[in-house]
Design a protein around this motif. Structure first.
Motif, PDB file in Angstrom:
ATOM      1  N   SER A  77     119.638  63.168  15.473  1.00 39.59           N
ATOM      2  CA  SER A  77     121.021  63.304  15.899  1.00 39.59           C
ATOM      3  C   SER A  77     121.953  63.196  14.712  1.00 39.59           C
ATOM      4  O   SER A  77     121.651  62.559  13.709  1.00 39.59           O
ATOM      5  CB  SER A  77     121.376  62.212  16.924  1.00 39.59           C
ATOM      6  N   GLN A  78     123.101  63.827  14.845  1.00 36.79           N
ATOM      7  CA  GLN A  78     124.101  63.805  13.796  1.00 36.79           C
ATOM      8  C   GLN A  78     125.462  63.937  14.447  1.00 36.79           C
ATOM      9  O   GLN A  78     125.650  64.752  15.347  1.00 36.79           O
ATOM     10  CB  GLN A  78     123.876  64.964  12.817  1.00 36.79           C
ATOM     11  N   THR A  79     126.424  63.140  14.028  1.00 38.88           N
ATOM     12  CA  THR A  79     127.741  63.144  14.642  1.00 38.88           C
ATOM     13  C   THR A  79     128.742  63.871  13.778  1.00 38.88           C
ATOM     14  O   THR A  79     128.981  63.497  12.626  1.00 38.88           O
ATOM     15  CB  THR A  79     128.227  61.697  14.873  1.00 38.88           C
ATOM     16  N   ASP A  80     129.316  64.912  14.353  1.00 37.29           N
ATOM     17  CA  ASP A  80     130.392  65.667  13.728  1.00 37.29           C
ATOM     18  C   ASP A  80     130.169  66.005  12.266  1.00 37.29           C
ATOM     19  O   ASP A  80     130.939  65.592  11.403  1.00 37.29           O
ATOM     20  CB  ASP A  80     131.711  64.891  13.860  1.00 37.29           C
ATOM     21  N   PRO A  81     129.136  66.736  11.918  1.00 37.52           N
ATOM     22  CA  PRO A  81     128.976  67.177  10.537  1.00 37.52           C
ATOM     23  C   PRO A  81     129.966  68.291  10.242  1.00 37.52           C
ATOM     24  O   PRO A  81     130.560  68.871  11.136  1.00 37.52           O
ATOM     25  CB  PRO A  81     127.532  67.695  10.502  1.00 37.52           C
ATOM     26  N   ALA A  82     130.114  68.609   8.973  1.00 38.72           N
ATOM     27  CA  ALA A  82     131.013  69.692   8.617  1.00 38.72           C
ATOM     28  C   ALA A  82     130.466  71.000   9.146  1.00 38.72           C
ATOM     29  O   ALA A  82     129.270  71.193   9.280  1.00 38.72           O
ATOM     30  CB  ALA A  82     131.180  69.766   7.094  1.00 38.72           C
ATOM     31  N   ASP A  83     131.385  71.904   9.444  1.00 34.52           N
ATOM     32  CA  ASP A  83     130.963  73.199   9.962  1.00 34.52           C
ATOM     33  C   ASP A  83     130.107  73.930   8.941  1.00 34.52           C
ATOM     34  O   ASP A  83     130.424  73.968   7.766  1.00 34.52           O
ATOM     35  CB  ASP A  83     132.183  74.060  10.296  1.00 34.52           C
ATOM     36  N   ALA A  84     129.014  74.527   9.431  1.00 35.96           N
ATOM     37  CA  ALA A  84     128.165  75.334   8.560  1.00 35.96           C
ATOM     38  C   ALA A  84     128.583  76.783   8.685  1.00 35.96           C
ATOM     39  O   ALA A  84     128.944  77.238   9.763  1.00 35.96           O
ATOM     40  CB  ALA A  84     126.698  75.183   8.960  1.00 35.96           C
ATOM     41  N   ALA A 134     131.133  60.826  20.107  1.00 45.72           N
ATOM     42  CA  ALA A 134     132.444  61.177  19.575  1.00 45.72           C
ATOM     43  C   ALA A 134     133.473  60.327  20.302  1.00 45.72           C
ATOM     44  O   ALA A 134     133.375  60.113  21.511  1.00 45.72           O
ATOM     45  CB  ALA A 134     132.729  62.657  19.789  1.00 45.72           C
ATOM     46  N   THR A 135     134.457  59.784  19.581  1.00 44.91           N
ATOM     47  CA  THR A 135     135.470  58.915  20.170  1.00 44.91           C
ATOM     48  C   THR A 135     136.866  59.409  19.813  1.00 44.91           C
ATOM     49  O   THR A 135     137.089  59.964  18.730  1.00 44.91           O
ATOM     50  CB  THR A 135     135.312  57.466  19.688  1.00 44.91           C
ATOM     51  N   THR A 140     135.011  57.425  24.764  1.00 45.18           N
ATOM     52  CA  THR A 140     133.774  57.772  24.073  1.00 45.18           C
ATOM     53  C   THR A 140     132.976  58.787  24.891  1.00 45.18           C
ATOM     54  O   THR A 140     132.789  58.615  26.097  1.00 45.18           O
ATOM     55  CB  THR A 140     132.907  56.518  23.842  1.00 45.18           C
ATOM     56  N   PHE A 141     132.512  59.817  24.201  1.00 41.34           N
ATOM     57  CA  PHE A 141     131.645  60.814  24.813  1.00 41.34           C
ATOM     58  C   PHE A 141     130.308  60.780  24.093  1.00 41.34           C
ATOM     59  O   PHE A 141     130.257  60.722  22.864  1.00 41.34           O
ATOM     60  CB  PHE A 141     132.265  62.208  24.712  1.00 41.34           C
ATOM     61  N   THR A 142     129.218  60.811  24.865  1.00 46.09           N
ATOM     62  CA  THR A 142     127.876  60.662  24.296  1.00 46.09           C
ATOM     63  C   THR A 142     126.955  61.759  24.805  1.00 46.09           C
ATOM     64  O   THR A 142     126.940  62.075  26.000  1.00 46.09           O
ATOM     65  CB  THR A 142     127.279  59.288  24.666  1.00 46.09           C
TER      66      THR A 142
END
Length: 338
Positions: A77-84, A134-135, A140-142
């Motif tokens: 899992s990864q939270t909000d990485p930069a757009d690829a 994401a908060t 909070t959304f999970t």
């Protein structure tokens, strides 16, 4: 003149005698069964003609059928990485290839179909191996999920905390890469990928089937607002979290592995000229997939592992093959086609 008159008198006499010996009700009974039998025969004939069904299935098979492999995927899992940066973005409108069939149709390649992120009933499971959150504004959304074996769709359970009854989420188009260029597995312009589902208090489940080794990234978007009720408007219009799943499974080869295997076979079965290799790879590509008339699947991943795709899939696969054997090629687009 006398003879016709004689025949007429005889007919009248016979009719009178029959009427005297057989009442009209009996005559009606004698006639009715014959009429009923004739009507029943006509109805049976009509019913028989109606019950004959014609098979109107439109066969679009172009290649050999493929078997699905079974294995277990791994996930991170990864939270909000930069757009690829995404290359080869799908073109919304696409066209099917045409051609005259010269042999009997082969079995369909569509052994498994997952055209959209189908919502399923909420599960009672409370623990998951992976999650991303994401908060915003105290809410909070999970997104939670477990690794699923090959041939089984992965369930993404989406929940919210401290949100309102207006909270909702959608699953965006997955992107895929295996060390080469990144691509959208599906066409992001299709309405199914833009549909939000209500989360409520129990959350909502989305599903997706990972069919190739490599890394998949899926964005989930959240909203929680009510413009008609400013006091209860949570002010969340665009919140995102990311689920990243890595599959490393020999039973599910990557796109690059499938391409390299095809190229090796091509070199063995041709004389090595560009023309022979280009023709062999062209025909091999057509044998791998059927045209996706839902216009959803549009990638090399979908064409080579799901055996479905639009013109985008055909172009991407063929370009990868030609690049692998060193044959120069280009991409031409126009009128929504490639």
């Amino acid at each position: 003149m006398k003879r016709p008159l004689y025949y007429l008198l005889c007919a009248i006499a016979c009719t009178s005698m029959v009427g005297a010996t057989m009442p009209m009700a009996a005559i009606a009974e004698a006639i009715q069964p014959q009429e009923t039998t004739e009507q029943q025969a006509q109805a049976d004939a009509t019913s028989s003609g109606t019950d004959k069904a014609e098979d109107g299935t439109n066969t679009n098979a172009t290649a050999d059928s493929a078997e699905d492999s079974t294995a277990t995927s791994t996930g991170t899992s990864q939270t909000d990485p930069a757009d690829a940066n995404t290359t080869d973005t799908a073109t919304p409108g696409t066209a099917a290839a045409t051609g005259a069939a010269t042999t009997a149709p082969t079995p369909s390649l569509r052994a498994r179909t997952n055209p959209t992120p189908a919502a399923i009933s909420t599960t009672s499971q409370t623990t998951y191996a992976h999650s991303a959150t994401a908060t915003q504004n105290g809410f909070t959304f999970t997104v939670s999920w477990n690794d699923a074996p090959a041939g089984t769709a992965t369930i993404f359970h989406v929940t919210q905390a401290n949100g309102s009854s207006q909270a909702k989420a959608r699953m965006d188009v997955p992107t895929y890469w295996d060390g080469g260029s990144q691509e959208s597995v599906c066409d992001p312009s299709r309405p199914a990928w833009a549909s939000y589902c209500s989360l409520g208090t129990a959350g909502h489940d989305f599903t997706f089937d990972f069919t190739a080794s490599g890394t998949y990234r899926i964005y989930f978007y959240f909203m929680d607002n009510d413009r008609n009720d400013p006091q209860n408007d949570k002010g969340i219009y665009y919140l995102r979290t990311t689920a990243e799943v890595t599959v490393n499974d020999a039973a599910r080869p990557s796109v690059t592995q499938i391409v390299n295997s095809a190229v090796a076979q091509c070199r063995q079965q041709t004389n090595g000229s560009e023309y022979d290799m280009a023709l062999w790879l062209h025909d091999w590509t057509l044998d791998q997939l059927e045209y996706d008339h839902s216009l959803n699947w549009c990638s090399a991943e979908s064409g080579l592992t799901r055996h479905q795709g639009t013109c985008e899939s055909y172009q991407r696969i063929y370009s990868k093959l030609l690049d692998a054997v060193g044959i120069a090629n280009g991409r031409i687009t126009g009128n929504g086609h490639t």
